[in-house]
Every structure is written in structure tokens, then in C-alpha cells.
Design a protein around this motif. Structure first.
Motif, short mmCIF file in Angstrom:
data_model
loop_
_atom_site.label_atom_id
_atom_site.label_comp_id
_atom_site.label_asym_id
_atom_site.label_seq_id
_atom_site.Cartn_x
_atom_site.Cartn_y
_atom_site.Cartn_z
N ALA A 1 43.77 32.78 22.49
CA ALA A 1 43.12 31.40 22.36
C ALA A 1 42.48 31.26 21.23
CB ALA A 1 42.47 31.30 23.79
N LEU A 2 41.72 32.15 20.71
CA LEU A 2 41.19 31.76 19.45
C LEU A 2 42.01 31.47 18.27
CD1 LEU A 2 38.29 34.28 19.74
CD2 LEU A 2 37.92 31.88 19.84
N VAL A 3 43.37 32.29 18.22
CA VAL A 3 44.20 31.93 17.20
C VAL A 3 44.81 30.76 17.17
CG1 VAL A 3 46.51 32.85 16.38
CG2 VAL A 3 44.72 34.52 16.86
N GLN A 4 45.14 30.42 18.70
CA GLN A 4 45.87 28.97 19.08
C GLN A 4 44.95 27.97 18.69
OE1 GLN A 4 47.52 28.97 23.15
NE2 GLN A 4 46.78 27.07 23.40
N TRP A 5 43.67 28.01 19.09
CA TRP A 5 42.79 26.91 18.51
C TRP A 5 42.55 26.78 17.01
CZ3 TRP A 5 38.56 26.14 15.73
CH2 TRP A 5 37.67 25.09 15.93
N GLY A 6 42.63 28.03 16.41
CA GLY A 6 42.38 28.10 14.98
C GLY A 6 43.51 27.57 14.30
N ALA A 7 44.61 27.79 15.13
CA ALA A 7 46.07 27.17 14.18
C ALA A 7 45.83 25.48 14.44
CB ALA A 7 47.14 27.60 14.87
N ALA A 8 45.58 24.94 15.65
CA ALA A 8 45.34 23.59 15.82
C ALA A 8 44.35 22.78 14.98
CB ALA A 8 44.99 23.36 17.64
N GLU B 1 42.14 24.32 9.04
CA GLU B 1 43.11 24.30 7.81
C GLU B 1 43.94 25.93 7.57
OE1 GLU B 1 44.18 21.83 5.74
OE2 GLU B 1 42.89 20.59 6.92
N GLY B 2 45.20 25.97 7.24
CA GLY B 2 45.65 27.25 6.89
C GLY B 2 46.83 27.81 7.76
N THR B 3 47.42 28.75 7.76
CA THR B 3 48.58 29.29 8.13
C THR B 3 48.08 30.13 9.50
OG1 THR B 3 48.52 31.21 7.18
CG2 THR B 3 49.89 29.37 6.23
N ALA B 4 48.78 30.35 10.56
CA ALA B 4 48.49 31.26 11.91
C ALA B 4 49.95 32.03 11.87
CB ALA B 4 48.11 30.38 12.82
N PRO B 5 49.80 33.09 12.69
CA PRO B 5 50.94 33.88 13.16
C PRO B 5 51.47 33.22 14.41
CG PRO B 5 48.93 34.82 13.74
CD PRO B 5 48.28 33.67 13.16
N ARG B 6 52.93 33.11 14.20
CA ARG B 6 53.63 32.81 15.45
C ARG B 6 53.27 33.46 16.53
NH1 ARG B 6 57.64 33.70 12.18
NH2 ARG B 6 58.33 35.30 13.50
#
Length: 154
Positions: A107-114, A117-122
């Protein structure tokens, strides 16, 4: 919109919930940046102290303190390992309580991706290749939004 509150939560007024609140207890146990990044790295397969400190980008002293705290609260455990010709060392592995943090980490990765700024892992389901998202669902399978959630005391 707001989450509905019931029971003592609805009647709390301006009195802080303190240690009675599970969110407060969770944040006291694992709620700092370094601790969460260490947990993320263990999920990613890192288990050795030196690699954990390096990948999280903290000093060995800070890594040692946070890892000790994560072991104390039962998120991680230490398992001995020994490379040929070397002394026995400790690897850090997730406990069942630590593995229960997977939706939090995702959820933290998902929120950060949305929202940053920057890239996020699939985030992909290995079994079918479809994207993975964290969402709230009730036991009957309904997606639950903010206005549909009621928090109360047991």
C-alpha cells in the motif's frame, strides 16, 4: 467524507486515544522510515546486516538499532548462517507478524507511485500476470470506501 465511528470512538471528544489505539501501537513498533525500509528490503530478499544497512542507506549503528527493535516487537527474527571459512553470523528473516505487513508495504508503494514523483516497481501477480493493487474489502467481498467504513470498539 469521513469514516464512521461507533461506541467509545464516537464519544471520544478531544481526549487522545493513546496506547489504546492499534494504529498508535503499530507506529510505535514500526513507524519510522528506516524500520519500514528495512522491512521492505527483507521482503525483497535481503537478509544480511551489511546489505540491509547499505540498501537502506543508513549507518551500521542506526541499522543495528532498528533491526534490534524489529526483532523485539516480533516482526523479524534472527537465523544463524555461516559462510565457508567465516564465523557464524545472523540473517534477518520475517516472522508471521512480519509477513502480515505485506499489504502495508505494498500500500505504501502503491500510494507513493500515485502521489509522488519518480518511478515505482510494477506489482504483478506471478500466477496470472495481472497488476496487484491494495484495497479494502469486507468479508462478503465488497470494496469498502471511506464513507462505507465504520470503526468501533469491540
Amino acid at each position: 467524507m469521513a469514516i464512521s465511528l461507533a461506541g467509545r470512538l464516537a464519544e471520544r471528544g478531544d481526549v487522545p486515544l493513546g496506547t489504546g489505539c492499534p494504529m498508535d501501537r503499530t507506529l510505535r513498533a514500526i513507524g519510522n522510515r528506516t524500520a519500514l525500509l528495512l522491512v521492505r528490503e527483507v521482503f525483497y530478499g535481503t537478509s544480511r546486516f551489511d546489505a540491509l544497512a547499505k540498501r537502506v542507506g543508513v549507518s551500521e549503528a542506526v541499522a543495528a538499532q532498528r533491526l534490534r527493535e524489529l526483532v523485539e516487537v516480533g516482526v523479524l527474527t534472527k537465523e544463524p548462517y555461516r559462510d565457508p571459512g567465516q564465523r557464524t553470523r545472523q540473517a534477518y528473516v520475517l516472522t508471521d507478524a512480519g509477513r502480515d505487513l505485506l499489504p502495508v508495504v505494498v500500500a505504501l508503494v502503491q500510494w507513493g507511485a500515485a502521489h509522488t514523483e519518480g518511478t515505482a516497481p510494477r506489482r504483478t501477480h506471478v500466477g496470472c500476470g495481472e497488476p496487484v493493487e491494495v484495497e479494502l474489502r469486507c468479508a462478503a467481498g465488497h470494496v469498502v470506501g471511506e464513507a462505507d467504513l465504520e470503526l468501533g470498539t469491540a
